[in-house]
Motif scaffolding. Structure first.
Motif, PDB file in Angstrom:
ATOM      1  N   UNK A  23      11.130  40.749  52.422  1.00 58.35           N
ATOM      2  CA  UNK A  23      11.998  41.017  53.571  1.00 58.35           C
ATOM      3  C   UNK A  23      13.317  41.620  53.095  1.00 58.35           C
ATOM      4  N   UNK A  24      13.848  41.123  51.974  1.00 63.29           N
ATOM      5  CA  UNK A  24      15.072  41.692  51.400  1.00 63.29           C
ATOM      6  C   UNK A  24      14.877  43.174  51.071  1.00 63.29           C
ATOM      7  N   UNK A  25      13.781  43.507  50.421  1.00 64.00           N
ATOM      8  CA  UNK A  25      13.526  44.891  50.033  1.00 64.00           C
ATOM      9  C   UNK A  25      13.365  45.791  51.262  1.00 64.00           C
ATOM     10  N   UNK A  51       8.149  45.846  54.461  1.00 66.45           N
ATOM     11  CA  UNK A  51       8.355  44.535  53.847  1.00 66.45           C
ATOM     12  C   UNK A  51       8.597  43.415  54.830  1.00 66.45           C
ATOM     13  N   UNK A  52       8.757  43.760  56.127  1.00 71.24           N
ATOM     14  CA  UNK A  52       8.799  42.716  57.149  1.00 71.24           C
ATOM     15  C   UNK A  52       7.521  41.892  57.149  1.00 71.24           C
ATOM     16  N   UNK A  53       6.500  42.363  56.431  1.00 68.98           N
ATOM     17  CA  UNK A  53       5.272  41.584  56.300  1.00 68.98           C
ATOM     18  C   UNK A  53       5.534  40.233  55.649  1.00 68.98           C
ATOM     19  N   UNK A  54       6.683  40.102  54.965  1.00 69.89           N
ATOM     20  CA  UNK A  54       7.067  38.795  54.431  1.00 69.89           C
ATOM     21  C   UNK A  54       7.190  37.752  55.515  1.00 69.89           C
ATOM     22  N   UNK A  55       7.556  38.157  56.743  1.00 62.25           N
ATOM     23  CA  UNK A  55       7.611  37.217  57.863  1.00 62.25           C
ATOM     24  C   UNK A  55       6.213  36.683  58.153  1.00 62.25           C
ATOM     25  N   UNK A  56       5.211  37.583  58.114  1.00 61.49           N
ATOM     26  CA  UNK A  56       3.830  37.146  58.298  1.00 61.49           C
ATOM     27  C   UNK A  56       3.404  36.160  57.231  1.00 61.49           C
ATOM     28  N   UNK A  57       3.835  36.385  55.995  1.00 63.98           N
ATOM     29  CA  UNK A  57       3.531  35.448  54.921  1.00 63.98           C
ATOM     30  C   UNK A  57       4.199  34.108  55.186  1.00 63.98           C
ATOM     31  N   UNK A 293      14.979  29.899  49.485  1.00 65.95           N
ATOM     32  CA  UNK A 293      14.476  31.044  50.267  1.00 65.95           C
ATOM     33  C   UNK A 293      14.962  31.033  51.709  1.00 65.95           C
ATOM     34  N   UNK A 294      15.175  29.868  52.306  1.00 63.77           N
ATOM     35  CA  UNK A 294      15.635  29.827  53.688  1.00 63.77           C
ATOM     36  C   UNK A 294      17.045  30.413  53.788  1.00 63.77           C
ATOM     37  N   UNK A 295      17.939  29.978  52.903  1.00 64.60           N
ATOM     38  CA  UNK A 295      19.279  30.559  52.863  1.00 64.60           C
ATOM     39  C   UNK A 295      19.202  32.045  52.527  1.00 64.60           C
ATOM     40  N   UNK A 296      18.353  32.399  51.571  1.00 64.01           N
ATOM     41  CA  UNK A 296      18.206  33.798  51.163  1.00 64.01           C
ATOM     42  C   UNK A 296      17.784  34.645  52.355  1.00 64.01           C
ATOM     43  N   UNK A 297      16.830  34.139  53.115  1.00 60.99           N
ATOM     44  CA  UNK A 297      16.309  34.883  54.257  1.00 60.99           C
ATOM     45  C   UNK A 297      17.379  35.078  55.323  1.00 60.99           C
ATOM     46  N   UNK A 298      18.133  34.039  55.640  1.00 60.10           N
ATOM     47  CA  UNK A 298      19.112  34.132  56.717  1.00 60.10           C
ATOM     48  C   UNK A 298      20.382  34.884  56.323  1.00 60.10           C
TER      49      UNK A 298
END
Length: 370
Positions: A23-25, A51-57, A293-298
């Motif tokens: 998602x970052x990329x 890379x939004x496919x990371x949300x699906x993961x 990862x939760x902090x990283x994502x937000x």
């Protein structure tokens, strides 16, 4: 992140790291394009450009992990389960929500506080700025949590066919919704109709893992590269047939979330079955990345936006080259990592220590537990 209800498998944290990094990329590529940088045009770079496919993961992994816990503890205390989920998500999410409403104070209405429960719908404050735009997934995730103990109970009583029945019903709703929504791509991308199947597929993967874990562990050595190649091919397919933002209404998206999640379920099954050790330093980095990862994502969109604004300030917009990307990418990633570690230790971890074991000692009827 270690669960109180099931033995810890570091591979799951490594998958969280992978999802957050993709998602970052994806958002880095968007900011890079905004600075005038050249686009990645090959469909084989789909894990970045899509890379939004990371949300699906993330959604698939959530279904997998929670179903693993349900299969392990057999009965879930609903109240303690939801208490743990609240402690896991709400503190940092509420902080991000406050930042979003502060940024949009001139447009904010008192009733908008209800967007705490629907960040993926309408003009949610968390979806209106590049600082907090990633938070749209949290309401969906919490919705899945709220119904999961019931789904797990019914799936354990009736077997996988119960989850397949739900997938069949959901497919009908997808087709029906497609016929009446002129912006169906966004609907499938960001709503219950488009994402619930991914959580269900994760649950099915956990049931498959319970039944065939020994066979999966024996074959993991060749399953890992095969499934990762499948993930690359899947993202290439999306780049060609249904890139996000290209077509507001595409029939491809009726089936895409199911296909996407099925691929990630294969990756999850292969990776959690993989017993060979990676280099020790790499194991530690990936596990730590999963923990934060939760902090990283937000928080990553805020960091990327600040970096891009700095590039504008110094007059580099429109003049960037791939050499700039090689400098900008690791700096932005490292800054996001450092900020996320600070956020985890300051905001997340104190609340995580307040969690309880929610595996019931004796079967607790879900109706009364709720």
């Amino acid at each position: 992140m270690r669960s109180l209800n099931i033995p810890y498998n570091p591979r799951t944290d490594q998958l969280r790291w992978l999802a957050a990094t993709m998602v970052f990329l994806f958002h880095f590529h968007g900011q890079w394009r905004g600075l005038g940088g050249a686009a990645l045009e090959s469909p084989w770079t789909g894990l970045v450009t899509e890379g939004h496919t990371g949300v699906g993961l993330f959604f698939t992994l959530s279904g997998f992990l929670f179903m693993q816990i349900a299969l392990h503890v057999k009965s879930i205390n609903y109240r303690d389960f939801m208490r743990n989920r609240f402690l896991r998500i709400f503190p940092l999410f509420f902080l991000v929500f406050l930042v979003a409403t502060s940024i949009g104070r001139d447009k904010f209405q008192p009733q908008d506080i209800f967007y705490l429960f629907a960040t993926n719908l309408g003009l949610a404050p968390t979806s209106q700025t590049v600082i907090t735009g990633a938070a749209w997934t949290i309401s969906l995730e919490f919705m899945f949590y709220a119904i999961f103990p019931f789904l797990a109970r019914f799936a354990m009583e009736r077997g996988p066919r119960y989850l397949f029945s739900l997938l069949a019903l959901l497919f009908f709703f997808k087709v029906a919704a497609y016929t009446v929504n002129q912006n169906s791509t966004l609907m499938f991308f960001s709503t219950f109709v488009g994402r619930f199947d991914q959580f269900l597929i994760g649950m099915l993967a956990a049931m498959l893992y319970q039944q065939h874990s020994l066979a999966l562990h024996r074959r993991a050595g060749w399953l890992v590269p095969l499934t990762f190649m499948l993930a690359i091919a899947g993202s290439a397919l999306q780049s060609k047939l249904g890139a996000l933002g290209v077509q507001p209404r595409s029939a491809f998206w009726i089936v895409w979330s199911t296909l996407e999640s099925s691929v990630w379920a294969c990756v999850i099954l292969a990776w959690v079955s993989f017993d060979k050790a990676l280099p020790a330093w790499l194991e530690r980095v990936m596990i730590h990345g999963g923990k934060i990862s939760f902090s990283f994502y937000l928080l990553h969109m805020g960091v990327l936006h600040v970096v891009a604004q700095a590039m504008h300030m110094y007059g580099m917009a429109g003049k960037v080259t791939w050499a700039h990307a090689l400098l900008m990418l690791p700096l932005a990633y490292a800054a996001t990592w450092a900020l996320s570690a600070l956020s985890y230790n300051t905001i997340e971890e104190p609340f995580l220590r307040m969690r309880r074991c929610y595996g019931a000692v004796k079967p607790v009827p879900l109706a009364s537990a709720a």
